[in-house]
Design an enzyme around this catalytic site. Structure first.
Site, PDB file in Angstrom:
ATOM      1  N   LYS A  91      -5.160   7.734   3.129  1.00  0.00           N
ATOM      2  CA  LYS A  91      -4.568   6.698   2.096  1.00  0.00           C
ATOM      3  C   LYS A  91      -3.174   6.606   2.151  1.00  0.00           C
ATOM      4  O   LYS A  91      -2.393   7.910   2.262  1.00  0.00           O
ATOM      5  CB  LYS A  91      -5.058   7.349   0.778  1.00  0.00           C
ATOM      6  CG  LYS A  91      -6.495   7.078   0.338  1.00  0.00           C
ATOM      7  CD  LYS A  91      -6.931   7.460  -1.218  1.00  0.00           C
ATOM      8  CE  LYS A  91      -6.397   6.408  -2.261  1.00  0.00           C
ATOM      9  NZ  LYS A  91      -7.085   6.879  -3.608  1.00  0.00           N
ATOM     10  N   ILE A  92      -2.809   5.388   2.124  1.00  0.00           N
ATOM     11  CA  ILE A  92      -1.256   5.182   2.219  1.00  0.00           C
ATOM     12  C   ILE A  92      -0.905   4.090   1.339  1.00  0.00           C
ATOM     13  O   ILE A  92      -1.576   2.993   1.181  1.00  0.00           O
ATOM     14  CB  ILE A  92      -1.022   4.565   3.625  1.00  0.00           C
ATOM     15  CG1 ILE A  92      -1.437   5.319   4.972  1.00  0.00           C
ATOM     16  CG2 ILE A  92       0.487   4.163   3.549  1.00  0.00           C
ATOM     17  CD1 ILE A  92      -0.717   6.406   5.277  1.00  0.00           C
TER      18      ILE A  92
END
Length: 238
Positions: free
Chosen positions: A91-92
């Site tokens: 997750k960015i």
């Protein structure tokens, strides 16, 4: 009821027991978590928790979020997380806390075959920027925070519809409806053709209410009020 849904339901949380219960529900086909949820759950070792989860959940995607704020450190964390298992998505956030775009980082990671889940997206412009750099041969998730958009008084449905059209430009890009506020959002996402919705365990359990008789539900609600007031020993006329 659940068989009628085409949208994939992902469980959102950081409690392993809850995650495993959701895994065994027959409804959930993926998992997401984040540092805030880990803090709430009292997790003390990020990598330790991730390895514990991945030991139990091997066939469904699991998203773990970076927590660095500097882009270079974020990239190091992302590459480390990606090595944990084949079913991991990194997750960015769409920007760091200073508003600096992570799109160049997303470009580099997906070019190297790292699966990403781009999070905290609120606008169509952000969706366009992300999808533009995603690679056709790298699975990816685009998480639009429909629930938080709705909190501002804006109907998220048109945004999600347009976001879905944009995501369809990349073969392996999936649109995720994030931050749902009620179980009805699952049906909304399903109606639009959204790929994924991420839900808490409590929302997932409420799927069992589908098509419940409303008169019966009304009666059960009154019975609940009576049980609660009786247990409290209230007496208005004393």
């Amino acid at each position: 009821m659940v068989k009628e849904l085409t949208v994939k339901v992902f469980s959102d949380g950081a409690n392993l027991d809850n995650m495993l219960n959701d895994l065994n529900s027959g409804i959930v086909t993926g998992f997401t978590t984040n540092p805030s949820l880990m803090k709430k759950a009292g997790i003390t070792s990020y990598i330790g928790f991730a390895k514990e989860v991945l030991k139990e959940i091997k066939t469904y995607p699991v998203s773990f979020e970076v927590f660095a704020d500097e882009i270079d450190q974020m990239e190091k964390e992302a590459r480390r997380i990606a090595t944990l298992a084949e079913n991991v998505y990194v997750k960015i956030p769409i920007t760091n806390s200073k508003g600096e775009s992570t799109v160049p980082l997303i470009n580099r990671l997906t070019a190297d075959g790292i699966k990403v889940n781009v999070t905290a997206i609120f606008t169509i412009k952000q969706v366009e920027e992300v999808v533009a750099v995603l690679k056709n041969n790298t699975p990816s998730i685009v998480s639009v925070f429909a629930g938080r958009i709705a909190d501002t008084g804006v109907d998220p449905m048109p945004i999600m519809k347009e976001a879905l059209e944009i995501c369809r430009k990349k073969e392996l890009a999936e649109l995720l409806w994030a931050s749902p506020r009620e179980t009805f959002n699952i049906y909304q996402a399903n109606e639009l053709g959204v790929d994924i919705i991420t839900c808490t365990s409590d929302l997932i359990k409420k799927l069992s209410l589908k098509d419940k008789d409303l008169t019966q539900y009304s009666l059960e609600t009154v019975q609940m009020f009576l049980r609660d007031s009786t247990s409290l020993g209230f007496n208005i006329l004393e």
